[in-house]
Design an enzyme around this catalytic site. Structure first.
Site, short mmCIF file in Angstrom:
data_model
loop_
_atom_site.label_atom_id
_atom_site.label_comp_id
_atom_site.label_asym_id
_atom_site.label_seq_id
_atom_site.Cartn_x
_atom_site.Cartn_y
_atom_site.Cartn_z
N GLY A 93 0.82 -1.21 0.00
CA GLY A 93 0.00 0.00 0.00
C GLY A 93 0.86 1.26 0.00
O GLY A 93 0.51 2.27 -0.63
N ASP A 320 -0.07 0.65 13.17
CA ASP A 320 0.13 -0.75 12.76
C ASP A 320 0.25 -1.69 13.95
O ASP A 320 0.24 -2.92 13.78
CB ASP A 320 1.38 -0.86 11.87
CG ASP A 320 1.17 -0.15 10.53
OD1 ASP A 320 0.00 0.02 10.12
OD2 ASP A 320 2.16 0.26 9.91
N LYS A 347 -6.69 -1.12 5.97
CA LYS A 347 -5.32 -1.67 5.93
C LYS A 347 -5.32 -2.96 5.08
O LYS A 347 -6.25 -3.19 4.33
CB LYS A 347 -4.83 -1.93 7.36
CG LYS A 347 -4.68 -0.64 8.19
CD LYS A 347 -3.66 0.28 7.59
CE LYS A 347 -3.61 1.62 8.28
NZ LYS A 347 -2.82 2.60 7.56
N ARG A 351 -8.87 -4.30 9.59
CA ARG A 351 -8.24 -4.80 10.82
C ARG A 351 -9.11 -4.64 12.07
O ARG A 351 -8.77 -5.22 13.10
CB ARG A 351 -6.88 -4.12 11.04
CG ARG A 351 -5.79 -4.76 10.23
CD ARG A 351 -4.40 -4.32 10.65
NE ARG A 351 -3.44 -4.82 9.67
CZ ARG A 351 -2.35 -4.18 9.29
NH1 ARG A 351 -2.06 -3.01 9.84
NH2 ARG A 351 -1.55 -4.71 8.39
C1 S3P Z 1 2.86 3.80 6.28
C2 S3P Z 1 1.88 4.58 6.83
C3 S3P Z 1 0.70 4.03 7.50
C4 S3P Z 1 0.92 2.57 7.89
C5 S3P Z 1 1.51 1.75 6.79
C6 S3P Z 1 2.85 2.34 6.38
C7 S3P Z 1 3.98 4.47 5.59
O1 S3P Z 1 -0.41 4.12 6.61
O2 S3P Z 1 -0.30 1.99 8.30
O3 S3P Z 1 1.69 0.42 7.20
O4 S3P Z 1 5.01 3.84 5.34
O5 S3P Z 1 3.82 5.66 5.26
P1 S3P Z 1 -1.22 5.50 6.48
O6 S3P Z 1 -0.25 6.54 6.12
O7 S3P Z 1 -2.22 5.29 5.39
O8 S3P Z 1 -1.87 5.68 7.82
#
Ligand code: S3P
Length: 445
Positions: A93, A320, A347, A351
């Site tokens: 993601g 997380d 997520k 979750r």
């Molecule tokens: C992340 C930001 C978080 C986190 C993801 C990694 C990142 O997501 O949950 O596992 O590396 O910027 P969000 O920015 O959508 O909250």
């Protein structure tokens, strides 16, 4: 692959957690944007970050993977090449949401990003809106989901008030800002992880922070000095939880990143009464952006817990690790509540739903709410079977629940742990060795 995690007598010893996933993604992306060679030591070699290296190659970077890390020479800030076919982000993601910021400003070139089934359910409208406001041209399925297509255009700076506290969205806008005409300001009411800001400062970008906002102006080129990725606090957190929950445990986890925007879980655990010692970074009162990532050892031992309430302002700092807060809550005295965490629903799995159903199947007294959950601590967990639902953090949650449970836990689909922590089982086994009554069994492939 189904794996059974038996109740453990204790976990003892030392561990080096895998390299930070968020920082590895950003280092590879910035490396791909530099025209000069970049050396990244202790780069995370896991499914998610391998997808980032493959994307960098597809966009014209040269990448050498060594035992100790990665050396790469990027395509230059304005030099991303149009790849042959779609860029495969796999399950990542962070890659899906951050990379488009860079690509949106590659004038005259076209790109498509796609990934696995889980990634196709994760919204990208949160990056489409600000990028379009900057002049970008993007198309997505239902205007919301991958595949996401981008036609590079000239961009202009904007002021953007983040509707959700998301480091991914913030980072995407900041990468686009490097190529946009004029100044870009990103306003965030709650601080989220700031690895991108630090790495941009390190690479010489004119980035500054003022009260609740980050300002960035365009640059000709970035130059990223060699860096070493610290251990991932989100991976270390599984062993922190295991040591807290399993009687007789004591672990020293070495060289973990303790950036103040990532330490929420350790602070929540400390508040619950856990014995967790670390040199945590304090937020900088004058708002300056430190280009370095702070590192500390974490010393953790078994101890009794009390329930707590996690409010919305703490959520981005522990996003997380909130599934682990639910697990700690099962063993704590009293009630543990998490609020303001609706982001958990988008997520790698929903979750809130998967954690509540998963832990309930193991005997927990836990209820879902619209934006979190509430656990009644009973001091124990029966055990049983937990499905990972294609979510790496759920798979490892099940493993730790098994170690602390009465009957053990079989985790269905455990192979998904490879997304962030391919050596999880080996690392766990090294901490359990020396007493034969705790074990990890492969039930079926
Ligand atoms: C992340 C930001 C978080 C986190 C993801 C990694 C990142 O997501 O949950 O596992 O590396 O910027 P969000 O920015 O959508 O909250």
């Amino acid at each position: 692959m189904n794996v059974r995690f038996d109740p453990a007598r204790n976990l003892r010893g030392q561990l080096r957690a895998p390299a930070d996933k968020s920082i590895s993604h950003r280092a590879a992306l910035l490396g791909a944007m530099c025209a000069e060679p970049v050396r990244i030591d202790n780069f995370l070699k896991a499914a998610d970050t391998k997808a980032t290296l493959a994307s960098a190659r597809a966009l014209g970077a040269l990448v050498e993977v060594h035992l100790s890390g990665v050396v790469m020479r990027g395509a230059g800030l304005r030099g991303a090449r149009s790849p042959q076919g779609p860029i495969d982000v796999g399950n990542a993601g962070t890659l899906l949401r951050i990379l488009p910021g860079w690509l949106a400003g590659q004038e005259g070139r076209c790109f498509t990003l796609d990934g696995d089934q889980s990634i196709r359910r994760r919204p990208v409208d949160r990056i489409i809106a600000p990028l379009r406001a900057m002049g970008a041209e993007l198309q997505a399925r239902e205007d919301r989901f991958a595949p996401l297509s981008i036609r590079g255009r000239a961009l202009h700076g904007i002021e953007y008030d983040l509707p959700v506290a998301s480091a991914q969205v913030k980072s995407c806008i900041l990468l686009a800002a490097l190529l946009a005409e004029g100044r870009t300001s990103v306003l965030e009411s709650l601080p989220s992880r700031d690895h991108t800001e630090r790495m941009l400062a390190r690479a010489g970008a004119p980035i500054t922070r003022r009260d609740g906002a980050i300002d960035l102006c365009p640059v000709d080129e970035l130059e990223l000095p060699a860096l070493t990725v610290p251990g991932d606090i989100s991976s270390a957190a599984f062993f922190v939880a295991a040591a807290i929950l399993v009687p007789g445990s004591r672990l020293l986890i070495r060289d973990v990143g303790v950036n103040s925007t990532r330490c929420g879980f350790l602070q929540i655990a400390q508040r619950m009464g856990a014995i967790v010692l670390a040199d945590l970074e304090r937020p900088d009162a004058d708002g300056a952006i430190a280009p370095e990532e702070p590192v500390s050892d974490i010393d953790v031992a078994h101890g009794a817990l009390e329930g707590t309430t996690v409010e919305g302002h703490e959520v981005p700092l522990a996003i997380d690790e909130l599934p682990l807060v639910a697990l700690l809550g099962c063993f704590a005295e009293g009630e543990t509540t998490v609020r303001g965490a609706g982001e958990l629903r988008v997520k790698e799995s929903d979750r809130i739903d998967t954690v509540v159903r998963g832990l309930r199947a193991l005997g927990a007294q836990i209820e879902a709410t619209a934006d979190g959950f509430c656990v009644q601590g009973t001091g124990a967990l029966r055990g049983g079977v937990l499905d990972a639902h294609g979510d790496h953090r759920l798979a490892m949650l099940g493993a730790i629940a098994g170690l602390a449970s009465r009957d053990g836990v079989e985790v269905r689909g455990f192979e998904v742990a490879d997304v962030s922590y391919p050596r999880f089982r080996e690392d766990l086994a090294s901490l359990l060795s020396g007493h034969g009554d705790a074990d990890i069994h492969l039930v079926s492939q």
